[in-house]
Motif scaffolding. Structure first.
Motif, mmCIF file in Angstrom:
data_model
loop_
_atom_site.group_PDB
_atom_site.id
_atom_site.type_symbol
_atom_site.label_atom_id
_atom_site.label_comp_id
_atom_site.label_asym_id
_atom_site.label_seq_id
_atom_site.Cartn_x
_atom_site.Cartn_y
_atom_site.Cartn_z
ATOM 1 N N LEU A 19 4.962 -0.728 13.684
ATOM 2 C CA LEU A 19 3.683 -1.173 13.114
ATOM 3 C C LEU A 19 3.603 -2.678 12.885
ATOM 4 N N ARG A 20 4.686 -3.232 12.341
ATOM 5 C CA ARG A 20 4.602 -4.645 11.954
ATOM 6 C C ARG A 20 4.287 -5.528 13.161
ATOM 7 N N LEU B 42 2.522 5.248 2.712
ATOM 8 C CA LEU B 42 2.326 3.988 3.430
ATOM 9 C C LEU B 42 0.878 3.562 3.176
ATOM 10 N N GLN B 43 0.720 2.358 2.589
ATOM 11 C CA GLN B 43 -0.632 1.908 2.228
ATOM 12 C C GLN B 43 -1.005 0.676 3.037
ATOM 13 N N ASP C 102 5.942 -6.586 4.790
ATOM 14 C CA ASP C 102 7.394 -6.673 4.702
ATOM 15 C C ASP C 102 7.984 -5.315 4.321
ATOM 16 N N GLY C 103 9.194 -5.169 4.728
ATOM 17 C CA GLY C 103 9.937 -3.964 4.326
ATOM 18 C C GLY C 103 9.439 -2.689 4.981
ATOM 19 N N SER D 292 -7.692 -10.677 5.942
ATOM 20 C CA SER D 292 -6.240 -10.461 5.774
ATOM 21 C C SER D 292 -5.912 -8.965 5.815
ATOM 22 N N LEU D 293 -4.719 -8.739 6.289
ATOM 23 C CA LEU D 293 -4.242 -7.342 6.365
ATOM 24 C C LEU D 293 -2.899 -7.253 5.657
ATOM 25 N N SER D 294 -2.772 -6.295 4.756
ATOM 26 C CA SER D 294 -1.452 -6.091 4.139
ATOM 27 C C SER D 294 -1.059 -4.623 4.251
ATOM 28 N N LEU D 295 0.247 -4.439 4.453
ATOM 29 C CA LEU D 295 0.798 -3.069 4.565
ATOM 30 C C LEU D 295 2.023 -2.978 3.689
#
Ligand SMILES: Nc1ncnc2c1ncn2[C@@H]1O[C@H](COP(=O)(O)OP(=O)(O)OP(=O)(O)O)[C@@H](O)[C@H]1O
Ligand SMILES: [Mg+2]
Length: 418
Positions: free
Chosen positions: A297-298, A362-363, A317-318, A352-355
């Motif tokens: 995904l990253r 998983l959000q 991250d992570g 912006s996209l954050s995961l």
């Protein structure tokens, strides 16, 4: 007149009385015979008319068999009448009048052949071959056993027993038992055919049901596959083409005034057309975006963030690797939300996209600083696709939008335990 001496007279008297008693005895036995043959006719009549015709009318066989056993007991003044039925490799007491319980008799193939070939037989025969039948029938009773068969198959046996005039039972019962056994044999054989037919019909019905269900499943699978292709076209290739058209418009606007900027944009256009081709090829093979399957995904979303105009910021991250259905659901949802921001939030909006992985979830969150959802804007397929994709893996989607704060799209997916 001849003179009779006392001895001669006595002889005449004795002979006379003997003759009289012989006549009387003859009359008596004729009456008994008539009674017997009347009973026998009645019983045979019952078999021929009542039992046979009711069997032809397909009345429930179980009730008919019970009547046969009871009528047999009445007609022959029996103390016991029984019907034992062959079930698999056992002979089971099916109807007993008077009622009684008896353990089943195991039928070896040899014993079956012996019974099948026997005529109506008596106690010595039963004692030898089926001693189980003798229980509850004292030695002094007469006993007759009739095999019931049809088409060379042993189906049952009829058993009759009586204590009075035990020695006469064979004379009185055998003809009736013979006839009755034949008719009962036909009845049981037909019932067996009916049962086999019913089982076949039942099996056919079940198979038809299964066929219908499998046809429905095939149609559903075809629909699902079509929807999957639609979704992938929409969320994949369409996004590239969209980006290509945005950049082409920029090239058009910049024109020849800024040669360097135009060349950079044209270079990006070529890259994106190449990427679209790769994705189109992958879709044709039913494969997810190559970068997603190879790197997760990253990396795949990092490329997607760079692709949109203006590029989006990524914070992820992570992250690890997740089941393919989870990765593809999250990936395509994020790409659609990024494209929506590019399309609907305006060219100057920050995106912006954050995961992140929190607990066993998983959000992801895509926010833009655009004008938010506009009232009266028609809905496309993108948001519905996002909900479908997340719903299929047990996830959910929430959207917050306001003119002042822009739009935030949040989604989450549960992760498997391991
Ligand atoms: N980030 C956003 N900012 C403002 N409006 C948005 C945003 N995302 C979605 N919308 C609004 O929601 C509507 C529905 O979005 P959706 O993705 O379902 O359709 P679409 O983007 O218009 O078309 P499609 O995705 O089928 O190409 C959009 O038409 C738009 O009006
Ligand atoms: Mg959309």
């Amino acid at each position: 007149v001849p003179r009779l001496d006392p001895v001669g007279l006595a002889l005449v008297v004795v002979l006379g009385s003997l003759a009289l008693s012989a006549v009387a005895a003859g009359a008596l036995s004729a009456r008994a015979r008539r009674r017997r043959s009347a009973a026998s006719l009645q019983a045979i009549d019952f078999v021929r008319t009542s039992f046979t015709s009711r069997m032809v009318r397909a009345e429930p066989l179980e009730a008919l068999l019970r009547e046969v056993v009871e009528a047999l007991r009445d007609f022959l003044s029996l103390d016991a009448a029984e019907l034992w039925i062959v079930e698999g490799s056992q002979l089971r007491l099916h109807i007993a009048d008077p009622p009684r319980e008896a353990p089943p008799v195991t039928l070896s193939p040899g014993l079956e052949t012996v019974i099948l070939n026997a005529r109506v037989s008596g106690r010595p025969w039963a004692q030898t071959w089926i001693p189980g039948l003798l229980a509850s029938k004292p030695d002094a009773w007469g006993l007759r056993v009739a095999p019931v068969s049809h088409a060379g198959k042993l189906l049952a046996i009829l058993v009759t027993a009586r204590h009075h005039r035990a020695d006469r039972l064979a004379d009185e019962a055998d003809e009736i038992l013979d006839e009755l056994a034949r008719e009962v044999g036909v009845g049981l054989y037909r019932a067996g055919l009916d049962r086999a037919l019913q089982a076949t019909l039942e099996q056919l019905r079940r198979q038809a049901g299964e066929l219908q269900a499998s046809r429905a499943r095939l149609v559903a699978a075809a629909d699902a596959e079509r929807r999957r292709i639609e979704r992938n076209l929409h969320d994949g290739i369409q996004q590239y083409l969209l980006s290509v058209s945005v950049k082409a418009r920029l090239v058009e606007r910049v024109g020849t005034s800024d040669r360097e900027a135009t060349n950079k944009l044209l270079g990006e256009l070529v890259d994106e057309i190449q990427s679209a081709l790769v994705e189109l090829r992958a879709l044709g093979h039913g494969i997810y975006p190559p970068l997603l399957s190879s790197s997760g995904l990253r990396d795949a979303l990092s490329a997607a963030c760079r692709r949109v105009t203006p590029p989006a910021e990524l914070e992820a991250d992570g992250l690890g690797r997740y089941p393919v259905e989870v990765e593809s659901a999250v990936y395509f949802c994020c790409v659609e939300a990024l494209q929506n921001a590019a399309k609907h939030a305006g060219p100057v909006a920050r995106v912006s996209l954050s995961l992140r992985e929190i607990g066993k979830r998983l959000q992801f969150e895509i926010s833009d600083s655009g004008p938010g959802f506009q009232v009266g804007q028609g809905a496309g397929a993108g948001l519905a696709n996002m909900r479908d994709r997340l719903g299929a893996v047990g996830g959910s989607l929430a959207i917050e939008s306001s003119p002042a704060r822009g739009t935030v799209v949040r989604g989450e997916v549960p992760l498997p335990a391991s």
